[in-house]
Design an enzyme around this catalytic site. Structure first.
Site, short mmCIF file in Angstrom:
data_model
loop_
_atom_site.label_atom_id
_atom_site.label_comp_id
_atom_site.label_asym_id
_atom_site.label_seq_id
_atom_site.Cartn_x
_atom_site.Cartn_y
_atom_site.Cartn_z
N ILE A 79 34.33 -41.30 41.33
CA ILE A 79 34.98 -40.04 41.66
C ILE A 79 34.43 -38.89 40.83
O ILE A 79 34.21 -37.79 41.33
CB ILE A 79 36.50 -40.16 41.49
CG1 ILE A 79 37.07 -41.16 42.52
CG2 ILE A 79 37.18 -38.81 41.65
CD1 ILE A 79 38.53 -41.50 42.32
N TYR A 110 49.51 -50.37 31.65
CA TYR A 110 48.62 -49.42 32.34
C TYR A 110 49.41 -48.24 32.88
O TYR A 110 49.00 -47.08 32.75
CB TYR A 110 47.89 -50.14 33.48
CG TYR A 110 47.06 -49.23 34.35
CD1 TYR A 110 45.89 -48.65 33.87
CD2 TYR A 110 47.43 -48.95 35.67
CE1 TYR A 110 45.11 -47.82 34.68
CE2 TYR A 110 46.67 -48.13 36.48
CZ TYR A 110 45.51 -47.56 35.98
OH TYR A 110 44.77 -46.74 36.76
#
Length: 277
Positions: free
Chosen positions: A20, A166
């Site tokens: 990205i 996370y």
């Protein structure tokens, strides 16, 4: 929403050597921008394509101006020096894209503390370090932006339970960015987060999740187009928002999303983490 061109903007992107980050770099380059490609990847990887130097060449070929900087976002002094170098090289910094991130989808019980320290130091702490270092330059910009690639905060238990470590680091990135939106409001700096509606075909999907998901994913181009939509908004109307790529682009008039599919024949794309609708 007021719009302006992005041309002559200096965009500092972390984790920009592939995925990205690379796609956002190329999209900005096609607008004629200055792009700082900041990442640890300065030599070829045996499995992963792309280095800061190969992306810098791609940026130049696409019509932008490139500056490649080897950078570990965990190193505060190096980040501060990189921002100063970029600002001196291009005459300022207008945009920071906090793209660098590490993923670890495991429960608290199954996550080693040293692994949590790593993902926290890159995700939450790295975003803070880079943002803090960029702020003095962004304040001088006529259209300063911080764009952080992190999700809307969803407190549904089915997202919190499976991989809280996370999630904690990614939600930390979001909380930090939303806080910066308020802190920097009077300085004219827009701060937003951006997250994909579907999984994006990157190395993270291939190696951290399931390579079978690649065919059910979209290409990084949709995130790059959404990032440009943010960067071309000059009235702070998006600041303080957690944005999703498809919803933002639909708001801007995009109706055809078929060309973003990795597999044109796929009818059931895979919804990304933390998104229930």
């Amino acid at each position: 929403m007021a719009m302006t061109t992005v041309a002559k903007t200096t965009v500092f992107i972390t984790g920009a050597s592939r995925g990205i980050g690379r796609e956002i770099a190329l999209a900005c380059a096609r607008q004629g921008n200055n792009v700082v490609i900041a990442a640890k990847s300065d030599t070829p990887h045996p499995k992963l394509a792309g280095t800061i130097h190969s992306v810098a060449q791609e940026v130049e070929d696409a019509g932008g101006q490139a500056l490649a900087i080897k950078l570990d976002v965990r190193e505060e002094a190096a980040v501060t020096a990189a921002m100063a170098h970029a600002a001196a090289h291009f005459g300022g910094i207008d945009v920071l894209v906090n793209n660098a991130s590490a993923i670890q989808l495991s429960s608290v019980q199954d996550t080693e503390i040293k692994r949590f320290d790593l993902i926290h130091s890159i995700n939450t702490r790295g975003t803070l370090v880079c943002s803090k270092a960029a702020i003095p330059y962004l304040k001088q910009s006529a259209n300063g932006h911080i764009v952080t690639l992190s999700p809307p905060i969803n407190l549904a238990p089915h997202w919190l339970g499976p991989y809280a470590p996370y999630t904690l680091t990614k939600y930390g990135m979001t909380l930090l960015t939303l806080g910066l939106a308020q802190e920097l409001k009077a300085d004219g700096v827009s701060c937003t987060t951006l997250w994909p509606q579907t999984t994006i075909a990157t190395a993270a999907i291939e190696y951290a999740l399931d390579p079978k998901l690649l065919k059910r994913s979209r290409t990084p181009a949709i995130m790059a187009d959404a990032a440009l939509a943010i960067l071309t908004t000059d009235d702070q109307s998006l600041s303080g928002q957690s944005l999703v790529d498809e919803a933002l682009l639909r708001e801007r008039g995009v109706t055809d999303f078929e060309h973003y599919k990795v597999d044109p024949e796929c009818e059931q794309l895979y919804r990304d983490l933390y998104l229930d609708r």
